[in-house]
Scaffold this motif. Sequence first.
Motif, PDB file in Angstrom:
ATOM      1  N   PRO A   1       0.820  -1.219   0.000  1.00 46.48           N
ATOM      2  CA  PRO A   1       0.000   0.000   0.000  1.00 46.48           C
ATOM      3  C   PRO A   1       0.847   1.259   0.000  1.00 46.48           C
ATOM      4  O   PRO A   1       2.066   1.216   0.219  1.00 46.48           O
ATOM      5  CB  PRO A   1      -0.774  -0.127   1.313  1.00 46.48           C
ATOM      6  CG  PRO A   1       0.157  -0.878   2.219  1.00 46.48           C
ATOM      7  CD  PRO A   1       0.851  -1.873   1.320  1.00 46.48           C
ATOM      8  N   ALA A   2       0.214   2.396  -0.242  1.00 48.37           N
ATOM      9  CA  ALA A   2       0.893   3.688  -0.130  1.00 48.37           C
ATOM     10  C   ALA A   2       1.428   3.842   1.288  1.00 48.37           C
ATOM     11  O   ALA A   2       0.768   3.464   2.259  1.00 48.37           O
ATOM     12  CB  ALA A   2      -0.075   4.819  -0.466  1.00 48.37           C
ATOM     13  N   THR A   3       2.645   4.367   1.412  1.00 51.60           N
ATOM     14  CA  THR A   3       3.312   4.422   2.716  1.00 51.60           C
ATOM     15  C   THR A   3       3.945   5.789   2.923  1.00 51.60           C
ATOM     16  O   THR A   3       4.667   6.293   2.054  1.00 51.60           O
ATOM     17  CB  THR A   3       4.408   3.338   2.788  1.00 51.60           C
ATOM     18  OG1 THR A   3       3.845   2.053   2.482  1.00 51.60           O
ATOM     19  CG2 THR A   3       5.012   3.291   4.185  1.00 51.60           C
ATOM     20  N   GLU A   4       3.687   6.389   4.083  1.00 50.61           N
ATOM     21  CA  GLU A   4       4.290   7.678   4.433  1.00 50.61           C
ATOM     22  C   GLU A   4       5.795   7.509   4.610  1.00 50.61           C
ATOM     23  O   GLU A   4       6.262   6.521   5.173  1.00 50.61           O
ATOM     24  CB  GLU A   4       3.678   8.215   5.722  1.00 50.61           C
ATOM     25  CG  GLU A   4       2.231   8.637   5.612  1.00 50.61           C
ATOM     26  CD  GLU A   4       1.715   9.183   6.936  1.00 50.61           C
ATOM     27  OE1 GLU A   4       1.800  10.413   7.141  1.00 50.61           O
ATOM     28  OE2 GLU A   4       1.259   8.370   7.772  1.00 50.61           O
ATOM     29  N   THR A   5       6.535   8.499   4.172  1.00 50.23           N
ATOM     30  CA  THR A   5       7.984   8.421   4.277  1.00 50.23           C
ATOM     31  C   THR A   5       8.586   9.817   4.212  1.00 50.23           C
ATOM     32  O   THR A   5       7.863  10.832   4.264  1.00 50.23           O
ATOM     33  CB  THR A   5       8.563   7.526   3.162  1.00 50.23           C
ATOM     34  OG1 THR A   5       9.955   7.328   3.413  1.00 50.23           O
ATOM     35  CG2 THR A   5       8.387   8.150   1.790  1.00 50.23           C
ATOM     36  N   LEU A   6       9.901   9.888   4.079  1.00 46.46           N
ATOM     37  CA  LEU A   6      10.617  11.136   3.877  1.00 46.46           C
ATOM     38  C   LEU A   6      11.260  11.106   2.495  1.00 46.46           C
ATOM     39  O   LEU A   6      11.585  10.036   1.966  1.00 46.46           O
ATOM     40  CB  LEU A   6      11.698  11.323   4.935  1.00 46.46           C
ATOM     41  CG  LEU A   6      11.227  11.478   6.379  1.00 46.46           C
ATOM     42  CD1 LEU A   6      12.433  11.577   7.316  1.00 46.46           C
ATOM     43  CD2 LEU A   6      10.353  12.711   6.528  1.00 46.46           C
ATOM     44  N   THR A   7      11.461  12.278   1.919  1.00 42.00           N
ATOM     45  CA  THR A   7      12.143  12.379   0.631  1.00 42.00           C
ATOM     46  C   THR A   7      13.270  13.397   0.722  1.00 42.00           C
ATOM     47  O   THR A   7      13.279  14.261   1.611  1.00 42.00           O
ATOM     48  CB  THR A   7      11.178  12.804  -0.496  1.00 42.00           C
ATOM     49  OG1 THR A   7      10.810  14.178  -0.312  1.00 42.00           O
ATOM     50  CG2 THR A   7       9.925  11.936  -0.509  1.00 42.00           C
ATOM     51  N   VAL A   8      14.231  13.276  -0.198  1.00 42.94           N
ATOM     52  CA  VAL A   8      15.338  14.220  -0.277  1.00 42.94           C
ATOM     53  C   VAL A   8      15.708  14.375  -1.746  1.00 42.94           C
ATOM     54  O   VAL A   8      15.629  13.419  -2.518  1.00 42.94           O
ATOM     55  CB  VAL A   8      16.556  13.727   0.557  1.00 42.94           C
ATOM     56  CG1 VAL A   8      17.092  12.406   0.024  1.00 42.94           C
ATOM     57  CG2 VAL A   8      17.644  14.783   0.623  1.00 42.94           C
ATOM     58  N   ALA A   9      16.071  15.584  -2.142  1.00 40.57           N
ATOM     59  CA  ALA A   9      16.375  15.853  -3.552  1.00 40.57           C
ATOM     60  C   ALA A   9      17.630  15.116  -3.998  1.00 40.57           C
ATOM     61  O   ALA A   9      18.622  15.030  -3.270  1.00 40.57           O
ATOM     62  CB  ALA A   9      16.544  17.352  -3.774  1.00 40.57           C
ATOM     63  N   ALA A  10      17.565  14.573  -5.207  1.00 37.09           N
ATOM     64  CA  ALA A  10      18.731  13.977  -5.865  1.00 37.09           C
ATOM     65  C   ALA A  10      19.310  15.017  -6.817  1.00 37.09           C
ATOM     66  O   ALA A  10      18.605  15.513  -7.701  1.00 37.09           O
ATOM     67  CB  ALA A  10      18.334  12.720  -6.632  1.00 37.09           C
ATOM     68  N   LEU A  11      20.567  15.360  -6.627  1.00 36.62           N
ATOM     69  CA  LEU A  11      21.215  16.408  -7.411  1.00 36.62           C
ATOM     70  C   LEU A  11      22.205  15.816  -8.408  1.00 36.62           C
ATOM     71  O   LEU A  11      22.798  14.765  -8.165  1.00 36.62           O
ATOM     72  CB  LEU A  11      21.975  17.376  -6.498  1.00 36.62           C
ATOM     73  CG  LEU A  11      21.235  17.981  -5.308  1.00 36.62           C
ATOM     74  CD1 LEU A  11      22.191  18.886  -4.529  1.00 36.62           C
ATOM     75  CD2 LEU A  11      20.005  18.741  -5.761  1.00 36.62           C
ATOM     76  N   TRP A  12      22.391  16.522  -9.512  1.00 36.68           N
ATOM     77  CA  TRP A  12      23.492  16.226 -10.412  1.00 36.68           C
ATOM     78  C   TRP A  12      24.544  17.296 -10.171  1.00 36.68           C
ATOM     79  O   TRP A  12      24.317  18.479 -10.407  1.00 36.68           O
ATOM     80  CB  TRP A  12      23.036  16.234 -11.867  1.00 36.68           C
ATOM     81  CG  TRP A  12      24.107  15.838 -12.846  1.00 36.68           C
ATOM     82  CD1 TRP A  12      25.300  15.223 -12.568  1.00 36.68           C
ATOM     83  CD2 TRP A  12      24.082  16.024 -14.258  1.00 36.68           C
ATOM     84  NE1 TRP A  12      26.021  15.011 -13.716  1.00 36.68           N
ATOM     85  CE2 TRP A  12      25.301  15.486 -14.769  1.00 36.68           C
ATOM     86  CE3 TRP A  12      23.149  16.579 -15.145  1.00 36.68           C
ATOM     87  CZ2 TRP A  12      25.600  15.517 -16.127  1.00 36.68           C
ATOM     88  CZ3 TRP A  12      23.455  16.595 -16.497  1.00 36.68           C
ATOM     89  CH2 TRP A  12      24.665  16.065 -16.982  1.00 36.68           C
ATOM     90  N   LEU A  13      25.693  16.861  -9.645  1.00 39.21           N
ATOM     91  CA  LEU A  13      26.768  17.768  -9.281  1.00 39.21           C
ATOM     92  C   LEU A  13      27.917  17.684 -10.282  1.00 39.21           C
ATOM     93  O   LEU A  13      28.088  16.676 -10.967  1.00 39.21           O
ATOM     94  CB  LEU A  13      27.299  17.420  -7.885  1.00 39.21           C
ATOM     95  CG  LEU A  13      26.285  17.419  -6.743  1.00 39.21           C
ATOM     96  CD1 LEU A  13      26.950  16.914  -5.467  1.00 39.21           C
ATOM     97  CD2 LEU A  13      25.710  18.817  -6.529  1.00 39.21           C
TER      98      LEU A  13
END
Length: 379
Positions: free
Chosen positions: A293-305
């Motif tokens: 099922p859909a699950t609450e979580t945290l996200t963080v940006a993926a950058l191209w450096l």
Amino acid sequence: MDRMPETDRTIASPRSARGWVSTRVFRLTGFGLLGLLAVGLVTLAASAFLFGAGDSVRAQEAKFFRIATGWTGGSYFPIGTSIANVISSPPGARPCDRGGSCGVPGLIALAKTTGGSVENVRQIAKGEVESGLSQADIAYAALNGTGIFKGEKGGEKLRAIASLYHETVHLVVRADSGIETIKDLRGKRVSLGEKGSGTLVDSLILLKAHGLTEKSVKPVYLQPGASVDRLVEGEIDALFLIAGAPAAAIAELAGRIPVRLVPLAGPAVEKVLKDYPFFKAGTIPAEAYEGLPATETLTVAALWLVSAEVEADLVYQITRALWHENSRATLDRGHAAGKLIRLESALEGVPVPLHPGAERFYREAGRLPADAEAAPRTQ
């Protein structure tokens, strides 16, 4: 970048001297004679590619550009491969306006497997690669010499090309496990992520927020593939993975045994969001993994450096190639997260300065007003 770079894990070869570049990757580790054969084939292909297409190819100098990515079962490697494809336009390739590559003329980009964000920023800092993918929080710490990068030099060289998409934090357990929250990990066997990965850094942040330490669990430090195998065999109780959903390793795991995604929510997670502004609340959608099922979580940006030492005009051309309208199909065909790579969000969650070449492109494209700062901060 004017010579074929030495690569310790991957070699990418162009498929055709006259058409599209295909970053076909040969993993050398463990291949023995097969690996040597692959190297020989790549060398022959490169020779034919550079010298067999006539004087026009020889007249145009090939440039190599490395992109440090991650493990093949995560999201960084397929995303990095897609990016390598769209920015490449090797000598002799058909021009963009004639149905060929719309990448940088003469550029051959290579996607390189690595341990992940931490290793990537360190390789950029040491000049071992020109660019790499990284979580925003890892990039910020490396730039400022904080956290695990305290006392390290070279992080000040980091510059951004784009924010690509937001990665999600996965905490996965067996379906019959009694683990319902991070607090339940006390005393359990937990894969915290491979050393050199952003997963390891952030899993420790989450443990601390829930009153646990590294010693509160029985930690192991594994690549996603090894973590999956250990969980299937019952040798560990849980694994962390930060990757764009769906992550191939988690999809494979869900197809082998019944598993659950542990929700990341509640007061402790709210404190993480307050203390670490690079994180955002998010949801792993129900359709990401079959049966879950859909699950609450945290996200963080993926950058191209990219390194600040890479010339501005080259980075300008690379950035323009990334956002060329013809790049859309290639980005969409790769990893599911490729569909999230959009010009409209390219400057969101970028905590390091833009490279001057990228900045020039965004100003010309109207994404960065003339009076705006060149180093946008996390929003």
